[in-house]
Motif scaffolding. Structure first.
Motif, PDB file in Angstrom:
ATOM      1  N   ASP A 104      11.256  35.747 -24.265  1.00 57.80           N
ATOM      2  CA  ASP A 104      10.674  36.312 -23.054  1.00 57.80           C
ATOM      3  C   ASP A 104      10.236  37.753 -23.329  1.00 57.80           C
ATOM      4  O   ASP A 104      10.859  38.460 -24.134  1.00 57.80           O
ATOM      5  N   VAL A 105       9.210  38.171 -22.612  1.00 54.71           N
ATOM      6  CA  VAL A 105       8.666  39.534 -22.776  1.00 54.71           C
ATOM      7  C   VAL A 105       9.736  40.622 -22.515  1.00 54.71           C
ATOM      8  O   VAL A 105       9.622  41.747 -22.989  1.00 54.71           O
ATOM      9  N   ILE A 106      10.791  40.245 -21.808  1.00 57.10           N
ATOM     10  CA  ILE A 106      11.846  41.220 -21.480  1.00 57.10           C
ATOM     11  C   ILE A 106      12.954  41.290 -22.534  1.00 57.10           C
ATOM     12  O   ILE A 106      13.898  42.052 -22.382  1.00 57.10           O
ATOM     13  N   TYR A 205      18.262  34.166 -10.082  1.00 61.61           N
ATOM     14  CA  TYR A 205      18.013  34.159 -11.542  1.00 61.61           C
ATOM     15  C   TYR A 205      16.835  35.080 -11.824  1.00 61.61           C
ATOM     16  O   TYR A 205      16.258  35.668 -10.903  1.00 61.61           O
ATOM     17  N   GLU A 206      16.466  35.151 -13.091  1.00 60.36           N
ATOM     18  CA  GLU A 206      15.410  36.080 -13.500  1.00 60.36           C
ATOM     19  C   GLU A 206      14.097  35.902 -12.732  1.00 60.36           C
ATOM     20  O   GLU A 206      13.383  36.869 -12.472  1.00 60.36           O
ATOM     21  N   GLY A 207      13.789  34.673 -12.375  1.00 54.31           N
ATOM     22  CA  GLY A 207      12.549  34.429 -11.637  1.00 54.31           C
ATOM     23  C   GLY A 207      12.522  35.176 -10.308  1.00 54.31           C
ATOM     24  O   GLY A 207      11.481  35.677  -9.874  1.00 54.31           O
ATOM     25  N   ALA A 261      13.465  27.433  -8.520  1.00 54.49           N
ATOM     26  CA  ALA A 261      12.854  28.156  -9.641  1.00 54.49           C
ATOM     27  C   ALA A 261      11.366  27.772  -9.628  1.00 54.49           C
ATOM     28  O   ALA A 261      10.878  27.216  -8.636  1.00 54.49           O
ATOM     29  N   GLU A 262      10.658  28.049 -10.715  1.00 56.12           N
ATOM     30  CA  GLU A 262       9.210  27.797 -10.763  1.00 56.12           C
ATOM     31  C   GLU A 262       8.872  26.337 -10.441  1.00 56.12           C
ATOM     32  O   GLU A 262       7.983  26.045  -9.643  1.00 56.12           O
ATOM     33  N   GLU A 263       9.556  25.417 -11.117  1.00 56.67           N
ATOM     34  CA  GLU A 263       9.176  24.013 -10.998  1.00 56.67           C
ATOM     35  C   GLU A 263       9.471  23.411  -9.624  1.00 56.67           C
ATOM     36  O   GLU A 263       8.761  22.511  -9.179  1.00 56.67           O
ATOM     37  N   ASN A 279       3.450  31.728  -7.873  1.00 53.50           N
ATOM     38  CA  ASN A 279       3.850  31.157  -9.162  1.00 53.50           C
ATOM     39  C   ASN A 279       3.069  31.823 -10.287  1.00 53.50           C
ATOM     40  O   ASN A 279       2.278  32.734 -10.041  1.00 53.50           O
ATOM     41  N   TRP A 280       3.300  31.350 -11.506  1.00 57.42           N
ATOM     42  CA  TRP A 280       2.600  31.853 -12.687  1.00 57.42           C
ATOM     43  C   TRP A 280       1.366  30.987 -12.928  1.00 57.42           C
ATOM     44  O   TRP A 280       1.293  29.857 -12.402  1.00 57.42           O
ATOM     45  N   PRO A 281       0.455  31.445 -13.769  1.00 57.26           N
ATOM     46  CA  PRO A 281      -0.796  30.690 -13.965  1.00 57.26           C
ATOM     47  C   PRO A 281      -0.637  29.263 -14.491  1.00 57.26           C
ATOM     48  O   PRO A 281      -1.525  28.431 -14.302  1.00 57.26           O
ATOM     49  N   GLY A 317       4.944  38.896 -16.886  1.00 56.15           N
ATOM     50  CA  GLY A 317       5.812  37.971 -17.602  1.00 56.15           C
ATOM     51  C   GLY A 317       5.165  37.658 -18.933  1.00 56.15           C
ATOM     52  O   GLY A 317       4.235  38.341 -19.356  1.00 56.15           O
ATOM     53  N   GLY A 318       5.641  36.619 -19.560  1.00 52.52           N
ATOM     54  CA  GLY A 318       4.996  36.189 -20.789  1.00 52.52           C
ATOM     55  C   GLY A 318       5.999  35.918 -21.891  1.00 52.52           C
ATOM     56  O   GLY A 318       7.180  36.250 -21.778  1.00 52.52           O
ATOM     57  N   TRP A 319       5.516  35.273 -22.942  1.00 48.63           N
ATOM     58  CA  TRP A 319       6.385  34.806 -24.016  1.00 48.63           C
ATOM     59  C   TRP A 319       5.841  35.172 -25.380  1.00 48.63           C
ATOM     60  O   TRP A 319       4.630  35.199 -25.595  1.00 48.63           O
TER      61      TRP A 319
HETATM   62  C1  GLC Z   1       7.981  33.176 -16.612  1.00 47.98           C
HETATM   63  C2  GLC Z   1       7.626  34.508 -17.245  1.00 47.98           C
HETATM   64  C3  GLC Z   1       8.842  35.165 -17.812  1.00 47.98           C
HETATM   65  C4  GLC Z   1       9.880  35.296 -16.719  1.00 47.98           C
HETATM   66  C5  GLC Z   1      10.216  33.954 -16.144  1.00 47.98           C
HETATM   67  C6  GLC Z   1      11.182  34.073 -14.979  1.00 47.98           C
HETATM   68  O1  GLC Z   1       8.357  32.270 -17.587  1.00 47.98           O
HETATM   69  O2  GLC Z   1       6.650  34.344 -18.235  1.00 47.98           O
HETATM   70  O3  GLC Z   1       8.502  36.426 -18.332  1.00 47.98           O
HETATM   71  O4  GLC Z   1      11.041  35.946 -17.173  1.00 47.98           O
HETATM   72  O5  GLC Z   1       9.051  33.312 -15.700  1.00 47.98           O
HETATM   73  O6  GLC Z   1      11.510  32.846 -14.469  1.00 47.98           O
END
Ligand code: GLC
Length: 437
Positions: A104-106, A205-207, A261-263, A279-281, A317-319
């Motif tokens: 993760d970018v973090i 959580y992180e999201g 979470a995202e999903e 959400n993310w792209p 965000g990002g990987w």
């Molecule tokens: C996405 C982002 C990531 C972030 C995560 C949180 O995957 O790219 O940077 O930490 O979501 O759920």
């Protein structure tokens, strides 16, 4: 790839039987032998959110075919928080079980010491990538990871429903709440009692840290900790942001969002049961997939501003891809990283899976823009995304984030008043900082 090589020697044997091609057969099997003599197996851990694993596997297969090496793809937990714990365990043991890690970018600040410096393999190609990400991935002068894809939070909306209710995409959170309320009422009256106005990542959580940072930053409340390491979260604008979100759950967002979470958010939106989604792209390509009930009905804009004086903002965000210091095959692992993060691969992933490239030139590529039009329209959102304070808080970042997502979760759940939340969070962050970041 092992099967690839044996296939080669097999066809070589068939040519030999024709007699005339005997010399070619000797040459070919010699080639196969020399490839297999040098070939190694490298392992890579990939994310599995949405289509991630599929895209990783395809890229990896192409590299294996090209180089004659074999690759083992290891899938990891979807949630970044759980994945970090797993990586920390593996890296602390000092074994080279995973050569290439999707990080993760973090995390460069948290895990960077366990990774090799990729500079001697990159041949300067990092200059083509967004500089802030390269800076983020540079720890103590070492390039510990190459950018694979970037991310920023965006707002998805139902084009058809905005049209039906004569609305336009909301510019402020206040507009979003009003529009979501109206659409939700209408759709429920029309018979869909499962319909909700707005879904997002509300699980602890992180999201949620990403979503909550967007709320606070959109009101001008900063990023919890500033570039110099000062704790800034106790401010009236952060309170305004928390006040706005305290009214969401049970009204325009389901109670269940506290565990999304995202999903999970994508599941509700993509099945046609929500007007708006944060959400993310990556959700774009899936939402427009052949089997998606909302195919061609989705619009994407920047997230709303916090009031008229606020700003539209998305969390960064990002990987990235990093090579473990404990890898037995660092050169091959680094070669795989350079292949997967190359322009060609990033283009393939952008077109097929709406993963944001980290190479600026691809945002001018017509095929990319046709597949994902908002990569062009929201270019500024991607390049000006607000970063979580991972660089400045270094190895303490996970604790900082943990305190933030728990606070935000309590506010969403109505357990903590916005004005108390910022005071409590400030004091927790001070404790974490006690001996400096
Ligand atoms: C996405 C982002 C990531 C972030 C995560 C949180 O995957 O790219 O940077 O930490 O979501 O759920």
């Amino acid at each position: 790839m092992t099967s690839e090589i044996s296939h080669q020697s097999h066809s070589a044997r068939r040519i030999a039987s024709s007699g005339a091609a005997a010399a070619a057969a000797v040459l070919l099997s010699g080639l196969a032998l020399s490839v297999s003599a040098q070939a190694v197996e490298v392992s890579i851990s990939c994310g599995a959110v949405g289509q991630e694993l599929k895209f990783c596997q395809e890229g990896v297969d192409a590299w294996a075919k090209k180089t004659g090496n074999t690759v083992k793809v290891i899938s990891t937990p979807n949630e970044t928080t759980e994945r970090l714990a797993l990586y920390q365990q593996i890296l602390a043991s000092g074994t080279g079980d995973i050569d290439v890690m999707q990080i993760d970018v973090i995390w460069p600040g948290i895990l960077g010491n366990h990774f090799i410096d990729l500079k001697s393999y990159s041949k300067g190609v990092e200059a083509d990538h967004f500089k802030p990400i390269i800076d983020n991935n540079t720890v103590g002068g070492r390039l510990v990871a190459m950018p694979w894809f970037t991310d920023a939070g965006v707002l998805y909306y139902r084009k058809d429903l905005l049209e039906k209710y004569a609305l336009k995409a909301p510019a402020t959170w206040e507009d979003l709440i009003a529009d979501a309320t109206k659409i939700q009422e209408g759709e429920r009256k029309a018979g869909n009692d499962k319909f909700w106005g707005f879904v997002f990542q509300g699980k602890a959580y992180e999201g949620l840290t990403c979503d909550a940072l967007e709320w606070v930053d959109s009101y001008g409340g900063g990023a919890l900790v500033d570039d110099k390491g000062n704790i800034t979260v106790n401010n009236p604008k952060a309170i305004a942001a928390f006040t706005m979100v305290a009214s969401l759950v049970g009204k325009i967002s389901p109670d269940g969002v506290l565990n999304y979470a995202e999903e999970e958010a994508r599941g509700v939106f993509q099945s046609g049961n929500a007007a708006f989604m944060r959400n993310w792209p990556y959700a774009w390509s899936l939402g427009n997939g052949a089997d998606s009930p909302v195919k061609d009905k989705i619009g994407v804009v920047a997230l709303p501003k916090g009031g008229d004086a606020g700003k539209a903002t998305g969390s960064l965000g990002g990987w990235e891809l990093a090579v473990s210091k404990y890898s037995k095959h660092p050169a091959e692992a680094a070669d795989l990283v350079m292949y997967l993060t190359s322009k060609e691969e990033q283009k393939r992933r952008a077109i097929g899976g709406s993963y944001n490239p980290t190479i600026a030139a691809l945002y001018k590529d017509q095929e990319v823009l046709t597949a994902v039009p908002f990569f062009g329209a929201l270019y500024d959102t991607f390049t000006n995304a607000v970063a979580r304070p991972s660089k400045v808080t270094g190895t303490n970042y996970n604790k900082v984030s943990n305190a933030f997502w728990n606070t935000a979760h309590d506010v969403l759940a109505g357990k903590l008043k916005p004005a108390d939340a910022v005071v409590q969070l400030e004091s927790e962050l001070k404790k974490i900082k006690r001996s400096g970041w």
